[in-house]
Scaffold this motif. Structure first.
Motif, PDB file in Angstrom:
ATOM      1  N   LYS A 120       0.776  -1.099  -0.011  1.00  0.00           N
ATOM      2  CA  LYS A 120      -0.010  -0.173   0.012  1.00  0.00           C
ATOM      3  C   LYS A 120       0.840   1.301   0.152  1.00  0.00           C
ATOM      4  CE  LYS A 120      -4.050  -2.129   2.271  1.00  0.00           C
ATOM      5  NZ  LYS A 120      -4.962  -2.132   3.548  1.00  0.00           N
ATOM      6  N   TRP A 121       2.023   1.286   0.829  1.00  0.00           N
ATOM      7  CA  TRP A 121       2.988   2.464   0.860  1.00  0.00           C
ATOM      8  C   TRP A 121       3.400   2.334  -0.431  1.00  0.00           C
ATOM      9  CZ3 TRP A 121       7.876   3.646  -0.173  1.00  0.00           C
ATOM     10  CH2 TRP A 121       8.257   4.831   0.442  1.00  0.00           C
ATOM     11  N   LEU A 122       3.956   1.621  -1.259  1.00  0.00           N
ATOM     12  CA  LEU A 122       4.538   1.798  -2.314  1.00  0.00           C
ATOM     13  C   LEU A 122       3.680   2.348  -3.455  1.00  0.00           C
ATOM     14  CD1 LEU A 122       6.719  -1.696  -2.555  1.00  0.00           C
ATOM     15  CD2 LEU A 122       7.598   0.578  -2.616  1.00  0.00           C
ATOM     16  N   ILE A 123       2.236   1.723  -3.506  1.00  0.00           N
ATOM     17  CA  ILE A 123       1.373   2.139  -4.333  1.00  0.00           C
ATOM     18  C   ILE A 123       0.989   3.787  -4.283  1.00  0.00           C
ATOM     19  CG2 ILE A 123      -0.859   2.130  -4.924  1.00  0.00           C
ATOM     20  CD1 ILE A 123      -0.947  -1.134  -4.601  1.00  0.00           C
ATOM     21  N   GLY A 124       0.963   4.014  -2.977  1.00  0.00           N
ATOM     22  CA  GLY A 124       0.794   5.275  -2.677  1.00  0.00           C
ATOM     23  C   GLY A 124       1.830   6.456  -2.888  1.00  0.00           C
ATOM     24  N   SER A 125       3.112   6.001  -2.724  1.00  0.00           N
ATOM     25  CA  SER A 125       4.027   6.705  -3.103  1.00  0.00           C
ATOM     26  C   SER A 125       4.526   6.822  -4.754  1.00  0.00           C
ATOM     27  CB  SER A 125       5.662   6.306  -2.748  1.00  0.00           C
ATOM     28  OG  SER A 125       5.650   4.913  -3.099  1.00  0.00           O
ATOM     29  N   ALA A 126       3.992   5.686  -5.561  1.00  0.00           N
ATOM     30  CA  ALA A 126       4.191   5.757  -7.022  1.00  0.00           C
ATOM     31  C   ALA A 126       3.225   6.880  -7.564  1.00  0.00           C
ATOM     32  CB  ALA A 126       4.007   4.571  -7.537  1.00  0.00           C
ATOM     33  N   VAL A 127       1.887   6.776  -6.770  1.00  0.00           N
ATOM     34  CA  VAL A 127       0.877   7.915  -7.225  1.00  0.00           C
ATOM     35  C   VAL A 127       1.374   9.168  -7.167  1.00  0.00           C
ATOM     36  CG1 VAL A 127      -1.454   8.531  -6.762  1.00  0.00           C
ATOM     37  CG2 VAL A 127      -0.996   6.130  -7.204  1.00  0.00           C
ATOM     38  N   LEU A 128       2.090   9.581  -5.953  1.00  0.00           N
ATOM     39  CA  LEU A 128       2.434  10.719  -5.536  1.00  0.00           C
ATOM     40  C   LEU A 128       3.402  11.142  -6.509  1.00  0.00           C
ATOM     41  CD1 LEU A 128       2.465  13.343  -3.733  1.00  0.00           C
ATOM     42  CD2 LEU A 128       4.012  11.681  -2.400  1.00  0.00           C
ATOM     43  N   ALA A 129       4.188  10.183  -7.000  1.00  0.00           N
ATOM     44  CA  ALA A 129       5.436  10.858  -7.750  1.00  0.00           C
ATOM     45  C   ALA A 129       4.877  10.756  -9.379  1.00  0.00           C
ATOM     46  CB  ALA A 129       6.279   9.473  -7.890  1.00  0.00           C
ATOM     47  N   ALA A 130       3.853  10.128  -9.765  1.00  0.00           N
ATOM     48  CA  ALA A 130       3.197  10.464 -11.133  1.00  0.00           C
ATOM     49  C   ALA A 130       2.560  11.717 -10.937  1.00  0.00           C
ATOM     50  CB  ALA A 130       2.207   9.276 -11.360  1.00  0.00           C
ATOM     51  N   ALA A 131       1.926  12.187  -9.827  1.00  0.00           N
ATOM     52  CA  ALA A 131       1.567  13.470  -9.560  1.00  0.00           C
ATOM     53  C   ALA A 131       2.653  14.756  -9.981  1.00  0.00           C
ATOM     54  CB  ALA A 131       0.559  13.604  -8.232  1.00  0.00           C
ATOM     55  N   VAL A 132       3.631  14.231  -9.205  1.00  0.00           N
ATOM     56  CA  VAL A 132       4.919  15.126  -9.334  1.00  0.00           C
ATOM     57  C   VAL A 132       5.312  15.320 -10.730  1.00  0.00           C
ATOM     58  CG1 VAL A 132       7.166  15.638  -8.785  1.00  0.00           C
ATOM     59  CG2 VAL A 132       5.636  14.922  -7.026  1.00  0.00           C
ATOM     60  N   PHE A 133       5.362  14.326 -11.632  1.00  0.00           N
ATOM     61  CA  PHE A 133       5.521  14.297 -13.102  1.00  0.00           C
ATOM     62  C   PHE A 133       4.753  15.216 -13.610  1.00  0.00           C
ATOM     63  CE2 PHE A 133       4.947  12.788 -16.920  1.00  0.00           C
ATOM     64  CZ  PHE A 133       6.235  12.987 -17.676  1.00  0.00           C
ATOM     65  N   ALA A 134       3.470  14.982 -13.485  1.00  0.00           N
ATOM     66  CA  ALA A 134       2.267  15.537 -14.043  1.00  0.00           C
ATOM     67  C   ALA A 134       2.329  17.234 -13.734  1.00  0.00           C
ATOM     68  CB  ALA A 134       1.066  15.276 -13.949  1.00  0.00           C
ATOM     69  N   LEU A 135       2.796  17.466 -12.659  1.00  0.00           N
ATOM     70  CA  LEU A 135       2.955  18.720 -12.186  1.00  0.00           C
ATOM     71  C   LEU A 135       3.985  19.576 -12.864  1.00  0.00           C
ATOM     72  CD1 LEU A 135       1.871  20.962  -9.991  1.00  0.00           C
ATOM     73  CD2 LEU A 135       3.569  20.308  -8.479  1.00  0.00           C
ATOM     74  N   MET A 136       5.162  18.908 -12.908  1.00  0.00           N
ATOM     75  CA  MET A 136       6.301  19.459 -13.514  1.00  0.00           C
ATOM     76  C   MET A 136       5.966  19.600 -15.159  1.00  0.00           C
ATOM     77  SD  MET A 136       8.431  20.171 -11.408  1.00  0.00           S
ATOM     78  CE  MET A 136       7.193  20.625 -10.298  1.00  0.00           C
ATOM     79  N   TRP A 137       5.378  18.691 -15.823  1.00  0.00           N
ATOM     80  CA  TRP A 137       5.183  18.695 -17.260  1.00  0.00           C
ATOM     81  C   TRP A 137       3.765  20.077 -17.558  1.00  0.00           C
ATOM     82  CZ3 TRP A 137       0.057  18.324 -20.223  1.00  0.00           C
ATOM     83  CH2 TRP A 137       0.611  18.048 -21.299  1.00  0.00           C
ATOM     84  N   ILE A 138       2.996  19.967 -16.540  1.00  0.00           N
ATOM     85  CA  ILE A 138       2.053  21.275 -16.822  1.00  0.00           C
ATOM     86  C   ILE A 138       2.441  22.545 -16.455  1.00  0.00           C
ATOM     87  CG2 ILE A 138      -0.249  22.038 -15.664  1.00  0.00           C
ATOM     88  CD1 ILE A 138      -1.117  19.040 -15.062  1.00  0.00           C
TER      89      ILE A 138
END
Length: 220
Positions: free
Chosen positions: A5-23
């Motif tokens: 669960k922790w790994l899934i949550g951290s991966a989702v957060l990382a994907a959000a950071v990537f999207a934030l940088m791209w936007i």
């Protein structure tokens, strides 16, 4: 499983950071532009006045870059196959070798030009950083495979070295002015999300020394 669960949550957060940088890059958000400009300008001024500094960082980023780590990966994969550790070999193919394909797709999608002040030559587009992404995938992948075979007393040191290499290679790309800081952050974020996805979907099975707890997905 808490770790899962922790790994899934951290991966989702990382994907959000990537999207934030791209936007942030595409929409020219002021704080992203200011962060990128301030770091590049400072590094360019110092680098332009100190060619030896630039050469040292260029060599460092080349020797410990993703291309070298992927070549090492080919050797490790062959050794794993010879020893009939097929699952470990496949895991390394998915992570170390195939992350380059994900990078190519991400770069083509963003198509961000390199900084005009680049102090060394660099191929392809800028976003995300291939060095940052490659190191964020390759180093953890190697650690997942190797740590269970290392004595517990040495595991902390191995992780610390891995973290330092990931951070300094990413910083080096900004020092050389071949990447904006947002490219590097995006590379780290995408690399981490991709690595965790591979780890959860196809964890390796590796041998471990006696008395060393099994890492996630390594139990036979």
């Amino acid at each position: 499983m808490p770790n899962r669960k922790w790994l899934i949550g951290s991966a989702v957060l990382a994907a959000a950071v990537f999207a934030l940088m791209w936007i942030g890059y595409t929409q020219r958000w002021s704080w992203v532009t200011a962060m990128d400009s301030a770091a590049l300008e400072a590094c360019y001024r110092f680098g332009a006045a100190h060619p030896g500094w630039v050469r040292a960082w260029d060599v460092y980023c080349t020797v410990l870059g993703p291309t070298v780590l992927r070549l090492v990966g080919v050797v490790v994969i062959v050794v794993a196959l010879v020893r009939r550790h097929v699952r470990t070999a496949v895991f390394l193919v998915l992570t170390v070798e195939l992350c380059g394909l994900v990078l190519v797709l991400a770069k083509a999608f963003a198509d961000r030009p390199r900084p005009s002040t680049a102090l060394v030559d660099a191929l392809s587009s800028s976003f995300p950083s291939g060095h940052a992404m490659g190191l964020m995938v390759c180093v953890p992948a190697y650690l997942v495979v190797l740590l269970p075979m290392v004595r517990p007393a040495a595991r902390g040191w191995a992780i610390a070295v891995g973290v330092v290499v990931i951070l300094t290679i990413g910083a080096g790309r900004v020092v050389l002015n071949v990447h904006h800081p947002s490219d590097v952050v995006a590379g780290w974020a995408l690399g981490y999300a991709y690595f965790v996805g591979c780890l959860l979907l196809y964890p390796p099975r590796v041998s471990r020394v006696a008395g060393t707890p099994a890492a996630l997905g390594t139990a036979r």
